[in-house]
Design an enzyme around this catalytic site. Structure first.
Site, mmCIF file in Angstrom:
data_model
loop_
_atom_site.group_PDB
_atom_site.id
_atom_site.type_symbol
_atom_site.label_atom_id
_atom_site.label_comp_id
_atom_site.label_asym_id
_atom_site.label_seq_id
_atom_site.Cartn_x
_atom_site.Cartn_y
_atom_site.Cartn_z
ATOM 1 N N ARG A 115 -12.572 -37.297 -26.308
ATOM 2 C CA ARG A 115 -11.979 -36.052 -26.810
ATOM 3 C C ARG A 115 -12.825 -34.881 -26.311
ATOM 4 O O ARG A 115 -14.056 -34.885 -26.457
ATOM 5 C CB ARG A 115 -11.963 -36.075 -28.339
ATOM 6 C CG ARG A 115 -11.605 -34.745 -28.995
ATOM 7 C CD ARG A 115 -11.525 -34.928 -30.511
ATOM 8 N NE ARG A 115 -11.406 -33.683 -31.239
ATOM 9 C CZ ARG A 115 -12.388 -33.120 -31.941
ATOM 10 N NH1 ARG A 115 -13.599 -33.694 -31.990
ATOM 11 N NH2 ARG A 115 -12.176 -31.993 -32.591
ATOM 12 N N ARG B 285 -11.425 -16.933 -39.522
ATOM 13 C CA ARG B 285 -12.867 -16.788 -39.764
ATOM 14 C C ARG B 285 -13.186 -15.425 -40.374
ATOM 15 O O ARG B 285 -12.417 -14.474 -40.205
ATOM 16 C CB ARG B 285 -13.650 -16.940 -38.453
ATOM 17 C CG ARG B 285 -13.494 -18.307 -37.828
ATOM 18 C CD ARG B 285 -14.341 -18.481 -36.570
ATOM 19 N NE ARG B 285 -14.066 -19.766 -35.952
ATOM 20 C CZ ARG B 285 -14.622 -20.917 -36.320
ATOM 21 N NH1 ARG B 285 -15.499 -20.923 -37.314
ATOM 22 N NH2 ARG B 285 -14.323 -22.057 -35.722
ATOM 23 N N LYS C 212 -2.180 -32.697 -35.005
ATOM 24 C CA LYS C 212 -3.255 -32.832 -35.996
ATOM 25 C C LYS C 212 -2.716 -32.410 -37.363
ATOM 26 O O LYS C 212 -2.240 -31.291 -37.521
ATOM 27 C CB LYS C 212 -4.446 -31.961 -35.598
ATOM 28 C CG LYS C 212 -5.140 -32.464 -34.347
ATOM 29 C CD LYS C 212 -6.149 -31.471 -33.805
ATOM 30 C CE LYS C 212 -7.398 -31.392 -34.648
ATOM 31 N NZ LYS C 212 -8.399 -30.501 -34.001
ATOM 32 N N THR D 33 -12.722 -37.614 -38.576
ATOM 33 C CA THR D 33 -13.597 -36.748 -39.383
ATOM 34 C C THR D 33 -14.538 -37.506 -40.322
ATOM 35 O O THR D 33 -14.092 -38.237 -41.199
ATOM 36 C CB THR D 33 -12.808 -35.714 -40.234
ATOM 37 O OG1 THR D 33 -11.705 -35.228 -39.485
ATOM 38 C CG2 THR D 33 -13.702 -34.549 -40.620
#
Length: 476
Positions: free
Chosen positions: A34, A75, A220, A278
């Protein structure tokens, strides 16, 4: 030697971005790399791709490359002192104005933030470590009461699980990264923060426009909206990633294992491979040995028949990248050996609510035949990957020797549980050359004399996703 059915995805980064480490990771058992473009610029990533392809040739193997687009991660901006301390009960202003942050003001880089949050909405900061709730909205200023305090520093992530966001999942940076990835010959592209099937279709259109024929799209699942639209997303994508990081902030942590099960089940139902990702061996970023809970998490994903399990920081920035892959390989092999003693394929009604198509009926029946005759392997020919995915979806406990005339397809088969790819000439008709192919498998010690193998293919040949024949052979 046991063939591992569960595939391993490793993320490249500063800790693993050298030809030597890439070679070691492939030798240890990595099937797919990845590329996360937050870990390297285009020049660096180009070198990584070049090294992967070199080592792939050296080792006479097939390695998939997955480009992971970053997507619109929301963010906070910058603070005068680099960070601020938030205290429980404190009320603070979050703003989309272009201002420097301080102890009373948090700048937000998502310009529609003040329009898309509502009073009572929860806000999570820095991967869920800090949290608050919206109390008031006035123009570009949003008043938030802090529920869980701590230090908030420059550019930390912000999650809004209760808001319906209109942020485009494909950013300007993603478009540049996609163009670069297609030019460099990546096999798969993962789309972050997918909300609906439309997002997948849009990315697919962009891939084709860039000349990326055959490049597969991995969705995802990391937003609440994606969980709500799960079935349409699974149907639209080529594969799914359970991205448990952001997902564990968007929904309750206790819901994540249940959603993971749902995604795995939905993937199997629609013959779409699923990657579980994860924090699988997170502690190995620093420590040479994982925790018992981490090994159990990996084993659980294997028992649930995930097509692939993924390492992120463990191989990208970790001190023990190769060892982390070793732990995954060993855990998968040990778990699969246990499963082989008792696991049966999924019941047919898990897949078919109505009469199945011929393809679906034949590929499922081939799996039943494996159990009935105690066959040691399945043999298929696949052009588009459809037959491989359909044969793998009932989760057989034997390898699927997958012959294809496409190098790109051989690499993509690395995402399908149990598939072992072989490249053959285009004019090979599987049934006309079956003795030759079985001899080759025997010479490679993948099957032995007396083993039964179940072969499934389509006649006439060269029709994508067409499977209408089952044949059984005994290895001479």
């Amino acid at each position: 030697m046991a063939i591992r059915l569960t595939k391993i995805v490793a993320t490249l980064g500063p800790a693993s971005g050298s030809k030597t480490v890439i070679r070691n990771l492939i030798a240890k058992g990595v099937n797919i790399f990845r590329l996360n473009l937050s870990h390297g610029d285009h020049e660096t990533v180009r070198k990584w791709i070049h090294w992967i392809r070199e080592v792939e040739k050296e080792r006479h193997t097939f390695i998939g490359i997955l480009l992971d687009l970053q997507g619109p991660k929301i963010r906070v901006g910058k603070f005068e002192q680099g960070s601020i301390l938030l205290k429980r009960g404190q009320r603070i202003i979050f703003t989309t104005e272009k201002k420097m942050g301080d102890s009373s003001l948090v700048p937000v880089q998502y310009l529609r933030f003040h329009k898309e949050v509502g009073v009572g909405n929860r806000i999570y900061l820095d991967d869920g470590k800090l949290s608050g709730v919206v109390k008031n909205i006035s123009g570009q200023r949003v008043e938030v009461e802090i529920l869980v305090g701590g230090t908030l520093s420059d550019h930390k992530g912000l999650n809004l699980p209760d808001a319906s966001l209109s942020a485009d999942p494909i950013t300007a940076k993603d478009k540049k990264d996609l163009k670069f990835g297609i030019q460099e010959g990546v096999d798969m592209v993962a789309l972050s923060f997918v909300g609906s099937a439309k997002d997948i279709q849009r990315l697919r259109g962009m891939i084709l426009k860039e000349g990326g024929k055959g490049v597969e799209v991995i969705a995802k699942i990391e937003r609440k909206q994606a969980v709500e639209n799960l079935e349409e997303i699974v149907q639209a994508a080529d594969g799914i990633m359970v991205a448990r990081g952001d997902l564990g902030i968007e929904i309750s942590l206790t819901e994540v294992p249940v959603v993971q099960q749902r995604i795995l089940r939905e993937g199997a139902k629609h013959s779409k491979p699923v990657i579980v990702a994860t924090q699988m061996l997170e502690s190995m970023i620093e420590n040479p040995r994982p925790t018992r809970a981490e090994v159990s998490d990996v084993a659980s994903a294997v028992m649930d028949c995930a097509d692939a399990i993924m390492l992120s920081g463990e191989t990208a920035v970790g001190k023990h990248a190769t060892d982390a892959v070793g732990v995954m390989v060993e855990t998968a092999l040990t778990t699969e050996a246990y499963m082989a003693e008792s696991k049966m394929i999924e019941p047919w009604n898990r897949f078919f609510k109505e009469d199945p198509s011929i393809n679906a009926g034949i590929t499922y029946s081939a799996n039943r035949m494996v159990e009935l005759l105690h066959a040691k392997a399945m043999i298929i020919f696949t052009l588009s990957g459809g037959t491989a995915k359909m044969v793998a979806s009932p989760k057989p406990m034997v390898p699927i020797f997958s012959f294809t005339s496409s190098l790109q397809r051989a690499r993509l088969l690395n995402l399908v549980r149990g598939a072992v790819p072989f490249l053959v000439e285009e004019d090979r008709h599987l049934l006309l050359h079956i003795e030759e192919l079985i001899t080759m498998l025997k010479n490679k010690r993948l099957v032995k004399k007396g083993d039964r193998v179940v072969i499934t293919t389509g006649i006439p040949v060269n029709i994508p996703n067409w499977t209408n024949v089952i044949r059984v052979e005994e290895v001479p």
